[in-house]
Design a protein around this motif. Structure first.
Motif, PDB file in Angstrom:
ATOM      1  N   TYR A 411       9.088 -12.678  -5.351  1.00 45.15           N
ATOM      2  CA  TYR A 411       8.500 -12.561  -4.255  1.00 45.15           C
ATOM      3  C   TYR A 411       7.201 -12.036  -4.373  1.00 45.15           C
ATOM      4  N   LYS A 412       6.458 -11.983  -3.457  1.00 49.76           N
ATOM      5  CA  LYS A 412       4.982 -11.337  -3.649  1.00 49.76           C
ATOM      6  C   LYS A 412       5.176  -9.892  -3.319  1.00 49.76           C
ATOM      7  N   ASN A 413       4.098  -9.236  -3.873  1.00 52.95           N
ATOM      8  CA  ASN A 413       4.017  -7.681  -3.953  1.00 52.95           C
ATOM      9  C   ASN A 413       4.221  -7.365  -2.555  1.00 52.95           C
ATOM     10  N   ALA A 414       5.311  -6.438  -1.872  1.00 49.40           N
ATOM     11  CA  ALA A 414       5.620  -6.230  -0.554  1.00 49.40           C
ATOM     12  C   ALA A 414       4.441  -5.238  -0.097  1.00 49.40           C
ATOM     13  N   SER A 415       4.052  -4.092  -1.036  1.00 52.91           N
ATOM     14  CA  SER A 415       2.952  -3.507  -0.291  1.00 52.91           C
ATOM     15  C   SER A 415       1.745  -3.978  -0.044  1.00 52.91           C
ATOM     16  N   GLN A 416       1.572  -5.225  -0.907  1.00 47.76           N
ATOM     17  CA  GLN A 416       0.345  -6.022  -0.387  1.00 47.76           C
ATOM     18  C   GLN A 416       0.402  -6.708   0.814  1.00 47.76           C
ATOM     19  N   VAL A 417       1.740  -7.208   1.001  1.00 52.62           N
ATOM     20  CA  VAL A 417       1.926  -8.020   2.191  1.00 52.62           C
ATOM     21  C   VAL A 417       1.640  -7.238   3.542  1.00 52.62           C
ATOM     22  N   ARG A 418       2.381  -5.894   3.363  1.00 51.21           N
ATOM     23  CA  ARG A 418       2.151  -4.871   4.213  1.00 51.21           C
ATOM     24  C   ARG A 418       0.547  -4.414   4.644  1.00 51.21           C
ATOM     25  N   SER A 419      -0.065  -4.581   3.686  1.00 51.98           N
ATOM     26  CA  SER A 419      -1.517  -3.910   3.724  1.00 51.98           C
ATOM     27  C   SER A 419      -2.261  -4.981   4.396  1.00 51.98           C
ATOM     28  N   GLN A 420      -1.969  -6.296   4.401  1.00 50.19           N
ATOM     29  CA  GLN A 420      -2.585  -7.356   4.872  1.00 50.19           C
ATOM     30  C   GLN A 420      -2.266  -7.480   6.543  1.00 50.19           C
ATOM     31  N   MET A 421      -0.965  -7.209   6.663  1.00 46.18           N
ATOM     32  CA  MET A 421      -0.479  -7.015   7.930  1.00 46.18           C
ATOM     33  C   MET A 421      -1.244  -6.171   8.690  1.00 46.18           C
ATOM     34  N   GLN A 422      -1.756  -4.802   8.391  1.00 41.79           N
ATOM     35  CA  GLN A 422      -2.420  -4.036   8.881  1.00 41.79           C
ATOM     36  C   GLN A 422      -3.830  -4.581   8.981  1.00 41.79           C
ATOM     37  N   GLU A 423      -4.347  -5.290   8.008  1.00 39.04           N
ATOM     38  CA  GLU A 423      -5.904  -5.319   8.019  1.00 39.04           C
ATOM     39  C   GLU A 423      -5.907  -6.605   9.017  1.00 39.04           C
ATOM     40  N   PHE A 424      -4.839  -7.484   9.114  1.00 33.05           N
ATOM     41  CA  PHE A 424      -5.241  -8.872  10.097  1.00 33.05           C
ATOM     42  C   PHE A 424      -4.609  -8.676  11.527  1.00 33.05           C
ATOM     43  N   GLY A 425      -3.931  -7.190  11.766  1.00 30.58           N
ATOM     44  CA  GLY A 425      -3.295  -6.937  13.108  1.00 30.58           C
ATOM     45  C   GLY A 425      -1.957  -7.874  13.434  1.00 30.58           C
ATOM     46  N   LEU A 426      -1.253  -7.771  12.393  1.00 30.23           N
ATOM     47  CA  LEU A 426      -0.015  -8.583  12.326  1.00 30.23           C
ATOM     48  C   LEU A 426       1.179  -7.805  12.793  1.00 30.23           C
ATOM     49  N   GLY A 427       1.315  -6.967  13.601  1.00 36.42           N
ATOM     50  CA  GLY A 427       2.262  -6.294  13.941  1.00 36.42           C
ATOM     51  C   GLY A 427       2.230  -4.948  13.318  1.00 36.42           C
ATOM     52  N   GLU A 428       2.856  -3.772  14.163  1.00 37.82           N
ATOM     53  CA  GLU A 428       2.757  -2.392  13.771  1.00 37.82           C
ATOM     54  C   GLU A 428       4.299  -2.033  13.222  1.00 37.82           C
ATOM     55  N   VAL A 429       4.498  -1.281  12.179  1.00 37.95           N
ATOM     56  CA  VAL A 429       5.728  -0.883  11.614  1.00 37.95           C
ATOM     57  C   VAL A 429       6.313   0.248  12.427  1.00 37.95           C
ATOM     58  N   ILE A 430       7.412   0.331  13.145  1.00 33.51           N
ATOM     59  CA  ILE A 430       7.864   1.395  14.199  1.00 33.51           C
ATOM     60  C   ILE A 430       9.194   1.979  13.298  1.00 33.51           C
ATOM     61  N   ASP A 431       9.597   1.132  12.522  1.00 35.06           N
ATOM     62  CA  ASP A 431      10.707   1.930  11.403  1.00 35.06           C
ATOM     63  C   ASP A 431      11.089   1.113  10.434  1.00 35.06           C
ATOM     64  N   GLU A 432      11.746   1.621   9.441  1.00 37.86           N
ATOM     65  CA  GLU A 432      12.221   0.945   8.263  1.00 37.86           C
ATOM     66  C   GLU A 432      13.839   0.948   7.800  1.00 37.86           C
ATOM     67  N   VAL A 433      14.348  -0.106   7.606  1.00 34.12           N
ATOM     68  CA  VAL A 433      15.617   0.036   7.019  1.00 34.12           C
ATOM     69  C   VAL A 433      15.739   0.102   5.598  1.00 34.12           C
ATOM     70  N   LEU A 434      16.234   1.302   5.108  1.00 34.95           N
ATOM     71  CA  LEU A 434      15.776   1.698   3.599  1.00 34.95           C
ATOM     72  C   LEU A 434      17.075   0.901   2.784  1.00 34.95           C
ATOM     73  N   PRO A 435      16.930   0.354   1.862  1.00 35.89           N
ATOM     74  CA  PRO A 435      18.201  -0.456   1.067  1.00 35.89           C
ATOM     75  C   PRO A 435      19.130   0.513   0.507  1.00 35.89           C
ATOM     76  N   TYR A 436      20.339   0.245   0.795  1.00 39.08           N
ATOM     77  CA  TYR A 436      21.498   0.480   0.012  1.00 39.08           C
ATOM     78  C   TYR A 436      22.081  -0.437  -0.877  1.00 39.08           C
ATOM     79  N   GLY A 437      22.061  -1.845  -0.254  1.00 36.66           N
ATOM     80  CA  GLY A 437      22.779  -2.907  -1.141  1.00 36.66           C
ATOM     81  C   GLY A 437      22.758  -4.045  -0.174  1.00 36.66           C
ATOM     82  N   SER A 438      23.009  -5.273  -1.033  1.00 33.60           N
ATOM     83  CA  SER A 438      23.184  -6.688  -0.409  1.00 33.60           C
ATOM     84  C   SER A 438      24.102  -7.225  -0.872  1.00 33.60           C
ATOM     85  N   ILE A 439      24.321  -8.489  -0.144  1.00 37.59           N
ATOM     86  CA  ILE A 439      25.066  -9.497  -0.851  1.00 37.59           C
ATOM     87  C   ILE A 439      24.251 -10.964  -0.685  1.00 37.59           C
TER      88      ILE A 439
END
Length: 456
Positions: A411-439
Motif C-alpha cells: 500500500y501507499k505510505n500511510a503518513s503521506q496519505v494522512r499529510s495529503q488529507m490535511q493539505e487538501f482538507g479531507l477530514g479531521e482525525v479525532i481518534d485512532e485505533v492502534l493495531p493489535y492484530g488482524s485476520i
C-alpha cells in the motif's frame, strides 16, 4: 399505402413497433396530420453525446516520487474519459486513488457526480463495501481476536445451513418487495453469505483506542455475492438504456435514468443491499460480544463504495469515505479510514468543500497492481516478508496462507496519505485505533489448479 421507408424518411429508427404502426396507419387510412399525431408516441429521445471536454474535477492528490507520478497520471487519464459521460456534472479524486479496470473506468478513490442517473459501474460489484467499529471496553485484545477467528468466515461461498445466522424478517421483506432483489438465487445467496467477509483487502481488525484505551473491533467487507448478483442485473439494465440513449458512452459508464421505473427500483434495491451489508457486520460483531460476555460500549459504521443522493444529483463513490453528514442516514459524523494492518485505523469527521465535494479517502490505496507488488518480493520467501512487515503484531490468515499483496508494503505510505488529507482538507482525525492484530482471508487460491500449473 405507406411502408417502413416512409417512417425512416420521417426520422424514425426501425424497430419492432414498425409493423404494428404501419398496420394501424394503413388500415385506418390516416391523413398526413393524423399520422404525425399518431407517431408522436414513438418519437425517441435525442441521443445524448459525450461532452466534448471533460467536466472539471478536483485532484486531491499529488505525486511525491517517480512511481507515484505514473500512478497519478494514469488516474488522471482514466478520469478524464469518465468525466466526458453525458450525465456527469462534477467529480473529485482522493489521495489513495489508483486505476481500476480499462481506461475510462472510474478509478478507486474517485467520486463522480451525475444528474438524475445512477451508474452501476461507478460503484462496482462490491456494492456498499464498508467498515463497522464496535467498542468492547476494557477487554484483552488477544481474547477478542481468538473469539473473532472462530466467529467470522472468509473466502469464497457462504456458510452451510448449520452455521448460518438468523435472517431478519424485515430484511427478507425488503428483498421481496423489490423486483431487482426478489429473485430466488439472490435471496438464497443473501442467507448463505450473511456473516461472511470474502477475501482480497477485507479484514477483521482488533486494536485499542488512542483516546480511551478501550478495545475496538473493526470489520471491512462489502455485500458479497448478493451485491454482485444485483450489480450484474443492474449493468444489463443500464446497457439497454445506453444503446438507446447514448451509444457513444463507454459500456462501463452506462446508466439507469432515475426518472424511470427501473431507476426508482434500483435506487430502492441499493438501499436494501445497504441494509443487508450493515446486518452482515452486526452479525459478526454481536456474536463476538456475546461469546466474550461483554456489553457493547459504542458502535458506528460507514460505507465507502456506494451511491449517495442529494437533490437530483447522485454521488458515486468508488472507494471514497463520505464526510458530508447528510450522506449518512445514521447521522453519526464519525467515519473510519484504515491504512494497512500495521497502521492505526483513523476515526475522522469533516465537512463538504468545493474540492472534496463531501468525501475523504477510504484507505491508503496502491501505486502498483498486486502482481507487480508480488514481483518486488521475489528475492524473499513469503514467510520472510511476513516476519519483516508484521513484527510485533498478531496477524493471521484464515486459510493459513500468506498473501504478500495485503502486507503493508503493498500500500501507499500511510503518513503521506494522512499529510495529503490535511493539505487538501479531507477530514479531521479525532481518534485512532492502534493495531493489535488482524485476520484476512490469505492466499486461498494458491493451491488452485491454474496456480499450480503456473508455478510448475
Amino acid at each position: 399505402m405507406i411502408n417502413g421507408n416512409t417512417l425512416i424518411a420521417m426520422g424514425y429508427t426501425p424497430g419492432k413497433w414498425f409493423k404494428e404502426a404501419l398496420e394501424y396507419i394503413n388500415s385506418n387510412d390516416l391523413s398526413d396530420e393524423e399520422m404525425k399525431d399518431y407517431l408522436k408516441q414513438f418519437k425517441t429521445t435525442p441521443k445524448m453525446e459525450l461532452h466534448q471536454e471533460s467536466i472539471p474535477y478536483a485532484m486531491n492528490i499529488k505525486a511525491e516520487n517517480e512511481l507515484e507520478e505514473s500512478n497519478v497520471q494514469s488516474v488522471k487519464n482514466t478520469m478524464d474519459l469518465v468525466m466526458k459521460t453525458p450525465t456527469v456534472v462534477n467529480g473529485a479524486v482522493m489521495p489513495d486513488a489508483c486505476p481500476s479496470g480499462s481506461k475510462g473506468t472510474i478509478p478507486v478513490g474517485g467520486i463522480v457526480v451525475t444528474k438524475n442517473a445512477i451508474h452501476p459501474g461507478m460503484h462496482s460489484a462490491d456494492i456498499c463495501c464498508s467498515l463497522m467499529l464496535t467498542d468492547l471496553g476494557k477487554v484483552n485484545p488477544k481474547e477478542v481476536l481468538d473469539v473473532a477467528q472462530n466467529v467470522t468466515h472468509f473466502g469464497p461461498g457462504g456458510r452451510d445451513r448449520h452455521t448460518q445466522f438468523r435472517f431478519p424478517t424485515d430484511l427478507l421483506e425488503a428483498f421481496e418487495s423489490n423486483f431487482f432483489t426478489n429473485r430466488e438465487e439472490v435471496i438464497k445467496t443473501a442467507r448463505a453469505h450473511l456473516g461472511t467477509q470474502g477475501d482480497g483487502n477485507h479484514f477483521l481488525f482488533v486494536g485499542t483506542s488512542k483516546a480511551t484505551g478501550n478495545t475496538m473491533l473493526v470489520t471491512h467487507h462489502g455485500s458479497r455475492g448478493v451485491g454482485a448478483k444485483l450489480f450484474k442485473r443492474a449493468m444489463q439494465t443500464a446497457e439497454r438504456f445506453r444503446r438507446t440513449l447514448s451509444p457513444t458512452t463507454l459500456k462501463q459508464n452506462a446508466w439507469i435514468p432515475f426518472d424511470t421505473e427501473e431507476g426508482q427500483a434500483y435506487w430502492d434495491a441499493l438501499k436494501v443491499i445497504r441494509k443487508w451489508t450493515k446486518q452482515n457486520h452486526i452479525c459478526i460483531h454481536d456474536a463476538v460480544a456475546e461469546q466474550l460476555k461483554v456489553d457493547v460500549q459504542d458502535r458506528f459504521w460507514n460505507e465507502h463504495n456506494f451511491v449517495f443522493k442529494e437533490g437530483d444529483q447522485f454521488y458515486h463513490a468508488k472507494g471514497a469515505t463520505p464526510i458530508h453528514t447528510p450522506f449518512s442516514k445514521e447521522q453519526d459524523e464519525r467515519r473510519l479510514i484504515p491504512m494497512n494492518m500495521a497502521e492505526p485505523i483513523l476515526i475522522v469527521k469533516g465537512k463538504a468543500t468545493d474540492t472534496n465535494i463531501g468525501f475523504a479517502p477510504h484507505g491508503a490505496g496502491r501505486n502498483v497492481s498486486r502482481s507487480a507488488h508480488r514481483r518486488t518480493k521475489e528475492a524473499m520467501t513469503n514467510e520472510e516478508v511476513f516476519a519483516q512487515e508484521t513484527e510485533g503484531l498478531d496477524v493471521r490468515f484464515f486459510f493459513d496462507k500468506i498473501d504478500v499483496t495485503e502486507l503493508p508494503s503493498a500500500y501507499k505510505n500511510a503518513s503521506q496519505v494522512r499529510s495529503q488529507m490535511q493539505e487538501f482538507g479531507l477530514g479531521e482525525v479525532i481518534d485512532e485505533v492502534l493495531p493489535y492484530g488482524s485476520i484476512m482471508a490469505g492466499d486461498w487460491e494458491s493451491d488452485r489448479p491454474w496456480r499450480r500449473k503456473k508455478k510448475k
